[in-house]
Design an enzyme around this catalytic site. Structure first.
Site, PDB file in Angstrom:
ATOM      1  N   HIS A  37       1.407   1.961  -3.498  1.00 29.39           N
ATOM      2  CA  HIS A  37       0.230   3.276  -3.996  1.00 29.39           C
ATOM      3  C   HIS A  37       0.724   4.285  -3.670  1.00 29.39           C
ATOM      4  O   HIS A  37       0.508   6.097  -4.437  1.00 29.39           O
ATOM      5  CB  HIS A  37      -1.068   2.905  -4.112  1.00 29.39           C
ATOM      6  CG  HIS A  37      -1.240   1.742  -4.155  1.00 29.39           C
ATOM      7  ND1 HIS A  37      -0.825   1.044  -5.727  1.00 29.39           N
ATOM      8  CD2 HIS A  37      -2.112   0.617  -3.767  1.00 29.39           C
ATOM      9  CE1 HIS A  37      -1.265   0.302  -5.960  1.00 29.39           C
ATOM     10  NE2 HIS A  37      -1.836  -0.622  -4.729  1.00 29.39           N
ATOM     11  N   GLU A  96       1.168  -1.407  -0.129  1.00 31.14           N
ATOM     12  CA  GLU A  96      -0.329  -0.219  -0.047  1.00 31.14           C
ATOM     13  C   GLU A  96       0.537   1.171  -0.039  1.00 31.14           C
ATOM     14  O   GLU A  96       0.785   2.107  -0.477  1.00 31.14           O
ATOM     15  CB  GLU A  96      -0.553   0.313   1.236  1.00 31.14           C
ATOM     16  CG  GLU A  96      -2.133  -1.011   0.930  1.00 31.14           C
ATOM     17  CD  GLU A  96      -2.918  -1.460   0.200  1.00 31.14           C
ATOM     18  OE1 GLU A  96      -3.205  -0.378  -0.811  1.00 31.14           O
ATOM     19  OE2 GLU A  96      -3.347  -2.668  -0.266  1.00 31.14           O
TER      20      GLU A  96
END
Length: 641
Positions: A442, A439
């Site tokens: 991102h 994550e």
């Protein structure tokens, strides 16, 4: 104005302020978009670049409003604020679709001469015209109106579907002996209630340890079953209608089905290419998965001699057991080196060194006391701001994802993004560390790509089946012994031994093909629900999972009701494996080492910083010096012994 002079968002400090923030800001941006549209329609003498610049102003306003509202609807602790934000998401999505049905706006760009535009502006014009066509602007009046109604209904249903999952937390109660096998810190944090039972929830902080460690099969079955019933029956009819709405919308827009509509703008190119790609994954993983499954079956029968079926509730427990017994990887020993309070600064340090960034903590008001905020710096320049909301709570998004918050526009606005995760405050599983790196991939992509001229290309605005590749690549850093040694420590202060990491890497290869089969199951459900639109969603979903993997679903459950990716990813869950094919090949660009500064600088320049300003194939070719191939993925999937 330089990037470091741009001001980040300022959040309210009290409940009344948040109520105003969640309502007044999207209203102001709605008015700004409407003003832009009026100026475009009146601006007959505007040049093509002037028209695009005005359109960009509207794109920025829409991105700001939608990003803020989406985040608050998923994360704010006040249900009133969440509801207000969700209502504005619906309004702004309706405005976005209505603009693409506005023939007067369409003519502004259809009549624009591309002469004199640079390559990026010409690319934007082509994308805008494509968006108008995909929106249905050129349809006859009655059909156009029907498309508008369907598009707005899609948004409404999708929001309802996500809200039901977010608020669908379930509990099960088990006898204290049902916690056998679980770590002592987990047992200590789950006291026996007045009724003599222990309460477990479907939050990840309970679900993941139970799936991996609970030796009582009844406990694993009970909690996994509850998780697979999230948002059922509430989401059954919601999804059934959503599938019909999307099918009709795709047909009216001239596409054979929803998958064909979605893939027009993606690397894969067509809906028909999805089953072809999935068949390729099937062929690549079948033999290895069959061999792995035999070992799982044998391991289960040691504890349950008459077991005929290995279910999804057994999967992680059996994998963990075999990795412990056959590869000498004790997951509880591994987690002893991974306290959250070391993992968080470790992820910041590693990505900072890799990408030449510094994360400076900021003491600012946010939507919850758990949120940690940082300015992302390179030297004296502030590149953006990130917010980390990392622990579970009622009413919060219950998976792990990166949410854009403010679009990064060169000399206009500072990029901001948010991680919403659900990690333990104590010791983490290594899988959670991998998720954190994923994550965070991102997050840094969104910030580093946030210096674009055009909002359309800012941040992670690449083709949707490429967007996971940079995050999947960053997972590799969570498997590197030197990287892990730099931030891990057990209670005695000792870092994780390199020998243990080597065993972890070897053990990780076992079960990899079965995990691909599990992902194939999700991909088949995603694709076939949208394309086949079966009358019996439960039977069809269970059938696809059962046919795809030898590890069987628990019978009679409704996992489609809690499959959150069915809204955003639609028919295209295949994208996770498509991106992984690319990510495994991108890793070859770090042949000099994961922390090699030259490779990292080239990766930033060629993959991350361009955002969506170039096609993904061109980004990959620029970094690798060639087109990507399937071979690195194939080798990763079936490593040599």
């Amino acid at each position: 104005m330089t990037a470091d002079a741009l001001e980040p968002l300022s959040f309210p400090i009290d409940a009344a302020g948040w109520e105003r923030f969640s309502d007044e800001r999207p209203r102001a941006r709605l008015a700004a978009v409407q003003d832009v549209d009026a100026r475009l329609k009146d601006g007959v003498a505007l040049s093509a670049i002037e028209r695009l610049e005005l359109w960009n102003d509207a794109d920025i306003a829409l991105a700001e409003a939608l990003s803020e509202a989406n985040l608050l609807s998923e994360a704010h602790p006040d249900p009133t604020v969440r509801a207000t934000a969700e209502s504005h998401v619906q309004v702004m999505e309706a405005l976005s679709s209505a603009r693409l049905l506005d023939r007067d706006l369409w003519r502004v760009f259809a009549d624009a001469a591309a002469d004199g535009l640079d390559d990026e502006a010409a690319r934007l014009l082509a994308h805008v015209l494509r968006d108008f066509r995909r929106g249905g602007v050129d349809l006859e009046d009655a059909t156009r109106e029907r498309v508008r109604i369907l598009t707005e209904r899609d948004t409404e249903l999708s929001l309802t579907f996500s809200r039901n999952i977010r608020e669908g937390r379930r509990e099960v109660k088990v006898a204290p002996e049902g916690l056998a096998g679980l770590p002592q810190d987990f047992i200590d944090s789950h006291p026996v209630g007045d009724d003599g039972l222990v309460t477990l929830t479907t939050e990840y902080t309970d679900l993941m340890p139970v799936r991996e460690y609970a030796s009582a099969r009844t406990t694993r079955d009970a909690l996994t079953s509850a998780y697979n019933e999230l948002a059922w029956p509430e989401n059954h009819q919601v999804l059934a209608e959503l599938l019909e709405v999307r099918a009709e919308r795709a047909r009216l827009l001239g596409f054979s089905d929803w998958a064909d509509y979605e893939t027009e703008t993606r690397m894969i190119g067509s809906g028909a290419a999805i089953p072809e790609f999935l068949a390729r994954l099937d062929a690549a993983s079948a033999e290895a998965a069959a061999a792995e499954f035999v070992r799982l079956q044998e391991r289960l029968r040691r504890e349950v001699p008459d077991a005929e079926t290995v279910t999804i509730a057994d999967f992680w427990y059996l994998l963990s057991g075999l990795k412990h017994e056959d590869y000498d990887v004790d997951p509880q020993l591994v987690r002893s080196y991974l306290p959250f309070d070391r993992v968080l600064p470790g992820v910041l340090d590693v990505t900072g060194r890799l990408l030449d960034l510094e994360y400076v903590p900021i003491a600012e008001s946010t939507w919850h006391a758990d949120v940690r905020s940082y300015d992302v710096m390179r030297g004296e320049v502030r590149l953006g701001r990130i917010h980390l909301d990392l622990h579970p709570r009622d009413g919060k998004f219950n998976h792990a994802a990166c949410f854009p918050l403010a679009p990064g526009i060169r000399d206009r606005s500072l990029p901001e993004a948010v991680l919403l995760c659900n990690f333990s405050r104590g010791l983490l599983e290594h899988d959670e560390v991998v998720t954190f790196f994923h994550e965070f991939g991102h997050l840094v992509h969104d910030i580093l790509a946030g210096r674009q001229r055009w909002a359309r290309f800012s941040g992670v605005a690449t083709e949707w089946d490429f967007v996971e590749a940079p995050s999947q690549l960053l997972e590799e850093w969570a498997w590197d012994a030197d990287v892990l040694r730099s931030f891990t420590a057990n209670a005695a202060g000792e870092p994780i031994p390199a020998e243990l990491v080597a065993k972890m890497r070897t053990a990780d290869a076992f079960g990899r093909a079965l995990e691909v089969r599990r992902q194939l199951g999700h991909s088949n459900v995603s694709y076939h629900l949208h394309v086949d639109r079966p009358a019996d969603l439960q039977a069809a979903t269970e059938g696809w999972y059962a046919r795809t993997s030898p590890v069987q679903p628990l019978p009679g459950l409704h996992p489609y009701a809690g499959f959150g990716h069915l809204t955003g990813y639609g028919a295209c869950y295949y994208t996770y494996q498509w991106s992984l094919v690319i990510a495994r090949d991108l890793l070859s660009g770090f042949g000099a080492g994961l922390m090699d500064p030259e490779s990292a600088e080239r990766y930033r320049r060629e993959i991350l910083e361009p955002g969506g300003s170039r096609d993904a194939r061109d980004l990959v070719a620029a970094f690798l010096g060639r087109d990507y191939s399937f071979e690195a993925y194939r080798e990763w999937l079936t490593p040599r012994a």
